[in-house]
Scaffold this motif. Structure first.
Motif, PDB file in Angstrom:
ATOM      1  N   GLN A   1      35.364  29.660  39.051  1.00  0.00           N
ATOM      2  CA  GLN A   1      34.700  30.576  38.479  1.00  0.00           C
ATOM      3  C   GLN A   1      33.041  30.578  38.387  1.00  0.00           C
ATOM      4  O   GLN A   1      32.672  31.485  38.449  1.00  0.00           O
ATOM      5  N   GLU A   2      32.941  29.481  38.224  1.00  0.00           N
ATOM      6  CA  GLU A   2      31.200  29.317  38.328  1.00  0.00           C
ATOM      7  C   GLU A   2      30.407  29.599  39.718  1.00  0.00           C
ATOM      8  O   GLU A   2      29.497  30.129  39.897  1.00  0.00           O
ATOM      9  N   GLU A   3      31.395  29.853  40.729  1.00  0.00           N
ATOM     10  CA  GLU A   3      30.909  29.990  42.109  1.00  0.00           C
ATOM     11  C   GLU A   3      30.750  31.708  42.427  1.00  0.00           C
ATOM     12  O   GLU A   3      30.359  32.145  43.278  1.00  0.00           O
ATOM     13  N   VAL A   4      31.450  32.405  41.415  1.00  0.00           N
ATOM     14  CA  VAL A   4      31.451  33.890  41.899  1.00  0.00           C
ATOM     15  C   VAL A   4      30.410  34.680  41.718  1.00  0.00           C
ATOM     16  O   VAL A   4      30.052  34.558  40.659  1.00  0.00           O
ATOM     17  N   ASP A   5      30.219  35.590  42.461  1.00  0.00           N
ATOM     18  CA  ASP A   5      29.149  36.358  42.404  1.00  0.00           C
ATOM     19  C   ASP A   5      29.753  37.760  41.593  1.00  0.00           C
ATOM     20  O   ASP A   5      30.502  38.420  41.807  1.00  0.00           O
ATOM     21  N   GLU A   6      29.174  37.904  40.187  1.00  0.00           N
ATOM     22  CA  GLU A   6      29.561  38.850  39.247  1.00  0.00           C
ATOM     23  C   GLU A   6      29.602  40.371  39.607  1.00  0.00           C
ATOM     24  O   GLU A   6      29.959  41.165  39.115  1.00  0.00           O
ATOM     25  N   GLU A   7      28.421  40.461  40.675  1.00  0.00           N
ATOM     26  CA  GLU A   7      28.363  41.860  41.047  1.00  0.00           C
ATOM     27  C   GLU A   7      29.369  42.187  42.144  1.00  0.00           C
ATOM     28  O   GLU A   7      29.711  43.420  42.452  1.00  0.00           O
ATOM     29  N   MET A   8      30.304  41.256  42.637  1.00  0.00           N
ATOM     30  CA  MET A   8      31.218  41.720  43.585  1.00  0.00           C
ATOM     31  C   MET A   8      32.429  41.202  43.108  1.00  0.00           C
ATOM     32  O   MET A   8      33.525  41.859  43.689  1.00  0.00           O
ATOM     33  N   PHE A   9      32.554  40.956  41.906  1.00  0.00           N
ATOM     34  CA  PHE A   9      33.966  40.570  41.236  1.00  0.00           C
ATOM     35  C   PHE A   9      33.915  41.165  39.932  1.00  0.00           C
ATOM     36  O   PHE A   9      33.003  40.913  39.008  1.00  0.00           O
ATOM     37  N   PRO A  10      34.669  42.149  39.413  1.00  0.00           N
ATOM     38  CA  PRO A  10      35.003  42.605  38.109  1.00  0.00           C
ATOM     39  C   PRO A  10      35.144  41.494  36.953  1.00  0.00           C
ATOM     40  O   PRO A  10      36.112  40.856  37.162  1.00  0.00           O
ATOM     41  N   PRO A  11      34.157  41.456  36.053  1.00  0.00           N
ATOM     42  CA  PRO A  11      34.135  40.223  35.189  1.00  0.00           C
ATOM     43  C   PRO A  11      35.392  40.246  34.139  1.00  0.00           C
ATOM     44  O   PRO A  11      35.767  39.409  33.898  1.00  0.00           O
TER      45      PRO A  11
ATOM     46  N   CYS B   1      31.858  49.065  47.164  1.00  0.00           N
ATOM     47  CA  CYS B   1      30.937  49.468  48.099  1.00  0.00           C
ATOM     48  C   CYS B   1      29.935  48.630  47.696  1.00  0.00           C
ATOM     49  O   CYS B   1      29.279  48.894  46.634  1.00  0.00           O
ATOM     50  N   GLN B   2      29.178  47.919  48.717  1.00  0.00           N
ATOM     51  CA  GLN B   2      27.986  47.155  48.454  1.00  0.00           C
ATOM     52  C   GLN B   2      26.769  47.802  48.358  1.00  0.00           C
ATOM     53  O   GLN B   2      25.598  47.377  47.840  1.00  0.00           O
ATOM     54  N   ASP B   3      26.724  48.882  49.083  1.00  0.00           N
ATOM     55  CA  ASP B   3      25.588  49.946  49.159  1.00  0.00           C
ATOM     56  C   ASP B   3      25.227  50.941  47.854  1.00  0.00           C
ATOM     57  O   ASP B   3      23.883  50.875  47.198  1.00  0.00           O
ATOM     58  N   ILE B   4      26.142  51.172  47.361  1.00  0.00           N
ATOM     59  CA  ILE B   4      26.005  52.107  46.086  1.00  0.00           C
ATOM     60  C   ILE B   4      26.955  51.826  45.140  1.00  0.00           C
ATOM     61  O   ILE B   4      28.331  50.937  45.588  1.00  0.00           O
ATOM     62  N   ASN B   5      27.114  52.471  44.066  1.00  0.00           N
ATOM     63  CA  ASN B   5      27.958  51.938  43.166  1.00  0.00           C
ATOM     64  C   ASN B   5      29.436  52.618  43.116  1.00  0.00           C
ATOM     65  O   ASN B   5      29.569  53.584  42.299  1.00  0.00           O
ATOM     66  N   LEU B   6      30.210  52.454  44.275  1.00  0.00           N
ATOM     67  CA  LEU B   6      31.627  53.034  44.364  1.00  0.00           C
ATOM     68  C   LEU B   6      32.418  52.033  44.385  1.00  0.00           C
ATOM     69  O   LEU B   6      32.311  50.785  44.550  1.00  0.00           O
ATOM     70  N   GLY B   7      33.747  52.391  44.084  1.00  0.00           N
ATOM     71  CA  GLY B   7      34.718  51.319  44.322  1.00  0.00           C
ATOM     72  C   GLY B   7      36.352  51.866  43.975  1.00  0.00           C
ATOM     73  O   GLY B   7      36.191  53.088  43.382  1.00  0.00           O
ATOM     74  N   SER B   8      37.131  51.338  44.252  1.00  0.00           N
ATOM     75  CA  SER B   8      38.489  51.562  43.726  1.00  0.00           C
ATOM     76  C   SER B   8      38.778  50.885  42.559  1.00  0.00           C
ATOM     77  O   SER B   8      38.278  49.692  42.113  1.00  0.00           O
ATOM     78  N   PRO B   9      39.763  51.612  41.546  1.00  0.00           N
ATOM     79  CA  PRO B   9      40.318  50.648  40.373  1.00  0.00           C
ATOM     80  C   PRO B   9      40.995  49.299  40.758  1.00  0.00           C
ATOM     81  O   PRO B   9      41.493  49.402  41.706  1.00  0.00           O
ATOM     82  N   PRO B  10      40.661  48.244  40.028  1.00  0.00           N
ATOM     83  CA  PRO B  10      41.540  47.240  40.393  1.00  0.00           C
ATOM     84  C   PRO B  10      42.932  47.536  40.274  1.00  0.00           C
ATOM     85  O   PRO B  10      43.451  48.350  39.695  1.00  0.00           O
ATOM     86  N   VAL B  11      43.817  46.979  41.174  1.00  0.00           N
ATOM     87  CA  VAL B  11      45.427  47.000  41.255  1.00  0.00           C
ATOM     88  C   VAL B  11      46.184  45.769  41.015  1.00  0.00           C
ATOM     89  O   VAL B  11      45.343  44.643  41.635  1.00  0.00           O
ATOM     90  N   TRP B  12      46.954  45.755  40.557  1.00  0.00           N
ATOM     91  CA  TRP B  12      48.082  44.623  40.331  1.00  0.00           C
ATOM     92  C   TRP B  12      48.993  44.729  41.386  1.00  0.00           C
ATOM     93  O   TRP B  12      49.762  45.519  41.410  1.00  0.00           O
ATOM     94  N   ILE B  13      49.060  43.913  42.254  1.00  0.00           N
ATOM     95  CA  ILE B  13      50.144  43.964  43.415  1.00  0.00           C
ATOM     96  C   ILE B  13      51.077  43.037  43.056  1.00  0.00           C
ATOM     97  O   ILE B  13      50.907  41.527  43.022  1.00  0.00           O
ATOM     98  N   ARG B  14      52.200  43.467  42.622  1.00  0.00           N
ATOM     99  CA  ARG B  14      53.525  42.679  41.942  1.00  0.00           C
ATOM    100  C   ARG B  14      54.311  42.136  42.949  1.00  0.00           C
ATOM    101  O   ARG B  14      54.260  42.430  44.208  1.00  0.00           O
ATOM    102  N   HIS B  15      54.877  40.890  42.763  1.00  0.00           N
ATOM    103  CA  HIS B  15      55.737  40.368  43.770  1.00  0.00           C
ATOM    104  C   HIS B  15      57.060  41.198  44.052  1.00  0.00           C
ATOM    105  O   HIS B  15      57.446  40.842  45.055  1.00  0.00           O
ATOM    106  N   ASP B  16      57.224  41.979  43.520  1.00  0.00           N
ATOM    107  CA  ASP B  16      58.102  43.233  43.914  1.00  0.00           C
ATOM    108  C   ASP B  16      58.053  44.212  44.688  1.00  0.00           C
ATOM    109  O   ASP B  16      58.576  45.141  45.236  1.00  0.00           O
ATOM    110  N   GLY B  17      56.648  44.171  45.200  1.00  0.00           N
ATOM    111  CA  GLY B  17      56.073  45.122  46.013  1.00  0.00           C
ATOM    112  C   GLY B  17      55.331  46.395  45.385  1.00  0.00           C
ATOM    113  O   GLY B  17      54.991  47.111  46.049  1.00  0.00           O
TER     114      GLY B  17
END
Length: 118
Positions: A40-50, A94-110
């Motif tokens: 966790q200490e190595e993660v860049d918080e700008e690229m990882f939703p805290p 998106c690293q260039d501007i503040n865009l992104g998709s909402p985080p999703v949970w990819i469950r084991h049932d697909g």
């Protein structure tokens, strides 16, 4: 319970992103994924939703891919294993501007479910 592999989680995530009309099939099916172990200490918080980071173990496997879209914007796609039996979390930033998709949970049932925000 049948566990998904990281490759299967990547495929489900790509299918989800295509269903959201963010990217074309050609763009996303040609992605090259790279996986690395992080603490966790190595993660860049700008690229990882805290708010997602606090739900993960101290050390985790993070799989990432990058793509440049038609507007020449750099996107980072990320998938991380959530825990022993909890599936994966995927998101796009998106690293260039503040865009992104909402985080999703990819469950084991697909199933792929959008996650609540902070």
């Amino acid at each position: 319970m049948c566990k998904l592999t990281m490759g299967e989680a990547e495929e489900l995530f790509v299918t989800y992103l295509m269903s959201q009309v963010m990217f074309s099939k050609q763009e996303l099916t040609s992605l090259t994924w790279e996986a690395n172990m992080f603490s966790q200490e190595e993660v860049d918080e700008e690229m990882f939703p805290p708010h997602l980071l606090e739900t993960l173990p101290d050390t985790f496997l993070l799989s990432c891919a990058m793509e440049v879209d038609e507007e020449n914007l750099n996107w980072l796609f990320s998938i991380v294993e959530r825990g022993d039996d909890d599936g994966y979390i995927g998101w796009a930033i998106c690293q260039d501007i503040n865009l992104g998709s909402p985080p999703v949970w990819i469950r084991h049932d697909g199933t792929v479910l959008e996650m609540e925000g902070e």
